[in-house]
Motif scaffolding. Sequence first.
Motif, PDB file in Angstrom:
ATOM      1  N   ASN A  59      -0.924   4.055  -1.143  1.00 31.07           N
ATOM      2  CA  ASN A  59       0.360   4.590  -1.623  1.00 31.07           C
ATOM      3  C   ASN A  59       0.170   5.814  -2.506  1.00 31.07           C
ATOM      4  O   ASN A  59       0.993   6.735  -2.483  1.00 31.07           O
ATOM      5  CB  ASN A  59       1.123   3.502  -2.384  1.00 31.07           C
ATOM      6  CG  ASN A  59       1.574   2.374  -1.481  1.00 31.07           C
ATOM      7  OD1 ASN A  59       1.722   2.559  -0.275  1.00 31.07           O
ATOM      8  ND2 ASN A  59       1.784   1.196  -2.046  1.00 31.07           N
ATOM      9  N   GLU A  89       1.846   9.397  -1.705  1.00 28.11           N
ATOM     10  CA  GLU A  89       2.732   9.999  -2.704  1.00 28.11           C
ATOM     11  C   GLU A  89       2.296  11.435  -3.010  1.00 28.11           C
ATOM     12  O   GLU A  89       3.144  12.330  -3.179  1.00 28.11           O
ATOM     13  CB  GLU A  89       2.711   9.154  -3.978  1.00 28.11           C
ATOM     14  CG  GLU A  89       3.678   9.621  -5.054  1.00 28.11           C
ATOM     15  CD  GLU A  89       5.127   9.626  -4.596  1.00 28.11           C
ATOM     16  OE1 GLU A  89       5.876  10.528  -5.039  1.00 28.11           O
ATOM     17  OE2 GLU A  89       5.504   8.757  -3.782  1.00 28.11           O
ATOM     18  N   SER A 100       2.662   3.220   5.938  1.00 31.34           N
ATOM     19  CA  SER A 100       2.932   4.029   4.747  1.00 31.34           C
ATOM     20  C   SER A 100       3.257   5.472   5.099  1.00 31.34           C
ATOM     21  O   SER A 100       4.030   6.131   4.393  1.00 31.34           O
ATOM     22  CB  SER A 100       1.718   3.991   3.804  1.00 31.34           C
ATOM     23  OG  SER A 100       1.459   2.674   3.365  1.00 31.34           O
TER      24      SER A 100
END
Length: 360
Positions: free
Chosen positions: A126, A130, A180
Motif C-alpha cells: 500500500n 500510495e 492494490s
Amino acid sequence: MFYRLLKYVIPSFIGTYILWYLMKPEWLNQFCIICFLLIISWTIGYYFYDLFEQKTIDSMMNKIILITGCDTGFGNRLAYRLDRMGFHVYAGVLFPLGDDVQQLQQKCSNRLKIMRMDVTKPEEVNNVVEQIKQSGMPLWALVNNAGIGISVPFDWGNDIDVYRKVFDVNIFGVVRVTKSCMPLLRRSRGRIINVASAAGRMPAQWMGHYCMTKHNVRIFSDILRRELIGTGIKVITIEPSFFRTQIVNFDLIDKQRAKIFNETPDDIRQSYGGEKYLKCMNASNQLIMNITHDGIDQVIQAMINGIIRKYPKIYYRCCTNMELFTIWAASHLPEILLDSFTHIYNDRLYRQFKIGKYSD
C-alpha cells in the motif's frame, strides 16, 4: 487483436487451399483436408501477425512501471532496460542496500525509484501504491515478477509451512499487488504482466509447491483477462523455462533442502531413507543445470513487448523450439507414460545411490 490476426489468417488459408486444390489429393477426405489446412493457415497467419504487427505505444515518457522482485534476475534487468527507454520505474525490492540493487541504482537515471516492497506485507504494498498516486503520473504497467522456488518432496517440512511460504509470495503476493493497483490501471487502461513458468504446464517431482503456484498464476491471468474485457487493460503472461537466476542457485537450493529436511518429522525422514535421500536429490541438480539457459534477454524482451506493443501477445513462452515442443508433448501424453518416464529416471538415480555413489 483478433481481427488483425484474421487479416493474415484468411489470405494464408485461401492461398493454402488453392495450392491443395491444384494438387487434388483425391485419396483424402475433403473435410479432413480443410481442417488440416485451416490449422496450418492459422499457424502461418499468427506467424505473419507476430512478424508485422510491431506497433508500439505512442509515448514512453511520464509513464510509471511497477516491478516486483527487482533484487536480482529478471526484475533487476528489466528495471534497467525500462529506465533506459525513458519510463519511470518503481522497483520493488526486499533488500534496498543489497549489492545488485545498489549497482542498479548507480546505472540508472533519477527516474528509477528503489522501493522496499515485500509482496507478503500489505502495508509495504500500500505504501508503494500510495507513492505512485502522489506522483501524479499514470501507472502504465504492473509486472508481477517476484517469486521463490523450493525443491523438496511434498511432505517435507513442518505441517504446511513450505506450501504457505511459496504460496504467500507466488500467488497471494501477485493477487495482493494486482488488487492494490487496479484503480490506477483502470484509469490508465494499462498492462498487467504476470510471470508464470513452463513448470506451471509440466509438473516435475520435488517441485510440486512451485509448479502449483505457477499453474495458478497462469489461471489467474486467464481469469483477469476475461473479467477485464472492455476495460482496455491487457493481461500478458510470461512463461520462461529454466534460466540462470537466483531461483536456480543450487548452493541455496541445497542449503534450503537441508533446512527443511531437519524440520521434517523423524518418521517421514526415515521413510525416505534418511540423509542419503537428501544426497540423492542434490545429485539430481545436474539435470536442471543441463537445461538451464545463461542469457535472460529473451525473457526481458518478452516483458518489454508486453509493456510497449499496442497489440501484445496473450502469452510469451520463453524457451527453445525443442523445449516448446517437449512441453506441448508432455501436456498431451497419457499420464501413465509420463509416470513411467519418471519411474525410469528415479530408478536410475536410486540404483546409483544404493551402490554407494552418493553415500558417505
